[in-house]
Design a protein around this motif. Sequence first.
Motif, PDB file in Angstrom:
ATOM      1  N   ASP A  88      11.231  14.544  -1.243  1.00 43.40           N
ATOM      2  CA  ASP A  88      11.021  14.933   0.154  1.00 43.40           C
ATOM      3  C   ASP A  88       9.537  14.987   0.503  1.00 43.40           C
ATOM      4  OD1 ASP A  88      10.844  17.217  -1.504  1.00 43.40           O
ATOM      5  OD2 ASP A  88      11.464  18.562   0.105  1.00 43.40           O
ATOM      6  N   GLU A  89       8.706  15.422  -0.436  1.00 45.70           N
ATOM      7  CA  GLU A  89       7.259  15.440  -0.207  1.00 45.70           C
ATOM      8  C   GLU A  89       6.725  14.015  -0.047  1.00 45.70           C
ATOM      9  OE1 GLU A  89       4.981  18.632  -2.708  1.00 45.70           O
ATOM     10  OE2 GLU A  89       6.627  17.836  -3.944  1.00 45.70           O
ATOM     11  N   ALA A  97       0.834  -1.207   0.000  1.00 46.71           N
ATOM     12  CA  ALA A  97       0.000   0.000   0.000  1.00 46.71           C
ATOM     13  C   ALA A  97       0.866   1.253   0.000  1.00 46.71           C
ATOM     14  CB  ALA A  97      -0.941  -0.012   1.204  1.00 46.71           C
ATOM     15  N   GLN A  98       1.942   1.219   0.780  1.00 39.89           N
ATOM     16  CA  GLN A  98       2.856   2.354   0.829  1.00 39.89           C
ATOM     17  C   GLN A  98       3.494   2.581  -0.543  1.00 39.89           C
ATOM     18  OE1 GLN A  98       6.611   1.852   2.954  1.00 39.89           O
ATOM     19  NE2 GLN A  98       6.238   3.812   3.986  1.00 39.89           N
ATOM     20  N   ILE A 114      13.306   3.313  -1.201  1.00 44.71           N
ATOM     21  CA  ILE A 114      12.015   2.781  -1.667  1.00 44.71           C
ATOM     22  C   ILE A 114      11.445   3.670  -2.753  1.00 44.71           C
ATOM     23  CG2 ILE A 114       9.598   2.355  -1.006  1.00 44.71           C
ATOM     24  CD1 ILE A 114      11.476   0.173  -0.031  1.00 44.71           C
ATOM     25  N   ILE A 115      11.500   4.969  -2.553  1.00 45.22           N
ATOM     26  CA  ILE A 115      10.975   5.904  -3.555  1.00 45.22           C
ATOM     27  C   ILE A 115      11.721   5.721  -4.869  1.00 45.22           C
ATOM     28  CG2 ILE A 115      10.649   8.349  -4.139  1.00 45.22           C
ATOM     29  CD1 ILE A 115      10.491   8.819  -1.024  1.00 45.22           C
ATOM     30  N   SER A 116      13.027   5.616  -4.791  1.00 43.01           N
ATOM     31  CA  SER A 116      13.843   5.421  -5.988  1.00 43.01           C
ATOM     32  C   SER A 116      13.507   4.106  -6.689  1.00 43.01           C
ATOM     33  CB  SER A 116      15.322   5.456  -5.608  1.00 43.01           C
ATOM     34  OG  SER A 116      16.121   5.235  -6.731  1.00 43.01           O
ATOM     35  N   ARG A 117      13.339   3.054  -5.910  1.00 43.12           N
ATOM     36  CA  ARG A 117      13.012   1.742  -6.476  1.00 43.12           C
ATOM     37  C   ARG A 117      11.666   1.778  -7.185  1.00 43.12           C
ATOM     38  NH1 ARG A 117      13.371  -1.554  -2.022  1.00 43.12           N
ATOM     39  NH2 ARG A 117      15.611  -1.516  -2.290  1.00 43.12           N
ATOM     40  N   VAL A 118      10.671   2.391  -6.558  1.00 43.72           N
ATOM     41  CA  VAL A 118       9.347   2.488  -7.179  1.00 43.72           C
ATOM     42  C   VAL A 118       9.435   3.317  -8.460  1.00 43.72           C
ATOM     43  CG1 VAL A 118       7.000   3.405  -6.904  1.00 43.72           C
ATOM     44  CG2 VAL A 118       8.080   2.144  -5.026  1.00 43.72           C
ATOM     45  N   LYS A 119      10.152   4.425  -8.399  1.00 46.12           N
ATOM     46  CA  LYS A 119      10.286   5.279  -9.578  1.00 46.12           C
ATOM     47  C   LYS A 119      10.968   4.536 -10.716  1.00 46.12           C
ATOM     48  CE  LYS A 119      11.710   9.850 -11.065  1.00 46.12           C
ATOM     49  NZ  LYS A 119      12.226  11.147 -10.655  1.00 46.12           N
ATOM     50  N   SER A 151       8.156   6.735   3.515  1.00 48.96           N
ATOM     51  CA  SER A 151       9.051   5.891   2.717  1.00 48.96           C
ATOM     52  C   SER A 151      10.466   6.438   2.717  1.00 48.96           C
ATOM     53  CB  SER A 151       8.561   5.816   1.269  1.00 48.96           C
ATOM     54  OG  SER A 151       7.318   5.182   1.200  1.00 48.96           O
ATOM     55  N   SER A 152      11.410   5.528   2.643  1.00 49.82           N
ATOM     56  CA  SER A 152      12.813   5.926   2.544  1.00 49.82           C
ATOM     57  C   SER A 152      13.122   6.340   1.108  1.00 49.82           C
ATOM     58  CB  SER A 152      13.714   4.753   2.932  1.00 49.82           C
ATOM     59  OG  SER A 152      13.647   3.737   1.947  1.00 49.82           O
TER      60      SER A 152
END
Length: 93
Positions: free
Chosen positions: A59-60, A43-44, A71-76, A67-68
Motif C-alpha cells: 500500500d505504501e 522509471a516507475q 505491477i508491484i507483484s510483478r517487480v517483486k 503503481s497497481s
Amino acid sequence: MKDEIRNRNVRMLYKAFLALENEEECEAFLADLCTDAEISAMAQRLAVAAMIADGKKYDEIAEATGSSPAIISRVKRCMHNYEKTGILDKIKS
C-alpha cells in the motif's frame, strides 16, 4: 532461430547501456528507443524495486508510485527470481 536473434539483440542492448558514459547520453539513447510512456513505466518500476528493497508494504508503494498491485507483484517476483545485482545500492549513493 528466433531465440538466437532475440539473444543477439538483447546482448546488443546490454552493450549499448554499458557504453553510455553519463546521464545525458542515457537520456538521448532512451529517447531514441522508447516513448515517454515507456521511459516513465521503467522509471516507475525502478522506484517500486527500490521501495521493495527497502521493505515497504504494497500500500505504501502503490500510494508513493501510483503503481497497481499487479505491477508491484510483478517487480517483486522478478527481483526474487534473479540474483541481486546491487544496482539499487549503487544508485542510492
